[in-house]
Design a protein around this motif. Structure first.
Motif: not given
Lengths: 113, 112
Positions: A69-87
């Motif tokens: 979360r940058t600057g207490g505002s916008v957030s980014t969720l990152t998923i690396q090497r996605t798997q089918q169960e991440d759907s």
């Protein structure tokens, strides 16, 4: 903004690729949460940010998941090497006082093929 | 073991037919019991927070009540636009991070 904004609204990715999901909370809300909703399942807590404190990462299912979360505002969720169960649908919420209830965004529907 | 259980999983009512949805929880140290409404393709929309047993809150045709182990969402004379999935969630002392634990929801359909 008037509400919690999430982008993209839909994302289709190939297994093994990395994805980034974005959340823009309500202005002034110090707390930000990420949840995951899978078909037929309840909402699953992932991670929580409160102001400048270290985030609570206790809900992240694996080390492939990270968020910032940058600057207490916008957030980014990152998923690396996605798997089918991440759907799933990934939901972001923000609040000023958690006990008064969160405001959720409309979510990002992630499909891993 | 689920710490919050909602019943029924699905409910179909005729317009005007009142009913209640149940949310049972097993944790102690409850800080708040929350009800949300979720429409298809959208995020949950906050309805109520209840803080202590005996408390009641109302909004239009909805009334939420709380006891020591369960909450009810009463729907009076529902209309088709009340069709949605209703989620309950709780926050408790020791739960950490102001996180909510959600039930799986009750899918409510109101037929005209």
């Amino acid at each position: 903004g008037a509400g919690v904004s999430q982008s993209p609204s839909n994302k289709v990715t190939e297994k093994g690729k990395d994805v980034e999901l974005r959340c823009d909370p309500i202005s002034g809300h110090t707390a930000l949460y990420w949840y995951r909703q899978s078909l037929g399942q309840g909402l699953e807590f992932l991670i929580y940010f409160q102001g400048n404190s270290a985030p609570d990462k206790s809900g992240l299912p694996s080390d492939r998941f990270s968020a910032e979360r940058t600057g207490g505002s916008v957030s980014t969720l990152t998923i690396q090497r996605t798997q089918q169960e991440d759907s799933a649908v990934y939901l972001c919420a923000s609040s000023l006082v958690a006990l008064y209830g969160y405001t959720f965004g409309s979510g990002t529907r992630l499909t891993v093929v | 073991e689920d710490q919050v259980t909602q019943s029924p999983e699905a409910l179909r009512l005729q317009e005007g037919e009142s009913s209640s949805l149940n949310c049972s929880y097993t944790v102690s140290g409850l800080r708040g019991l929350f009800w949300y409404r979720q429409d298809p393709g959208k995020g949950p929309e906050f309805l109520f927070t209840l803080y202590s047993a005996g408390e009641e809150k109302e909004k239009e045709r909805l009334k939420a009540t709380l006891t020591k182990k369960e909450s009810f969402l009463h729907i009076t004379a529902p209309k088709p636009e009340d069709s949605a999935t209703y989620l309950c969630a709780y926050m408790y002392s020791g739960g950490g991070a102001d996180g909510l634990t959600f039930g799986k929801g009750t899918h409510l359909i109101i037929q005209p």
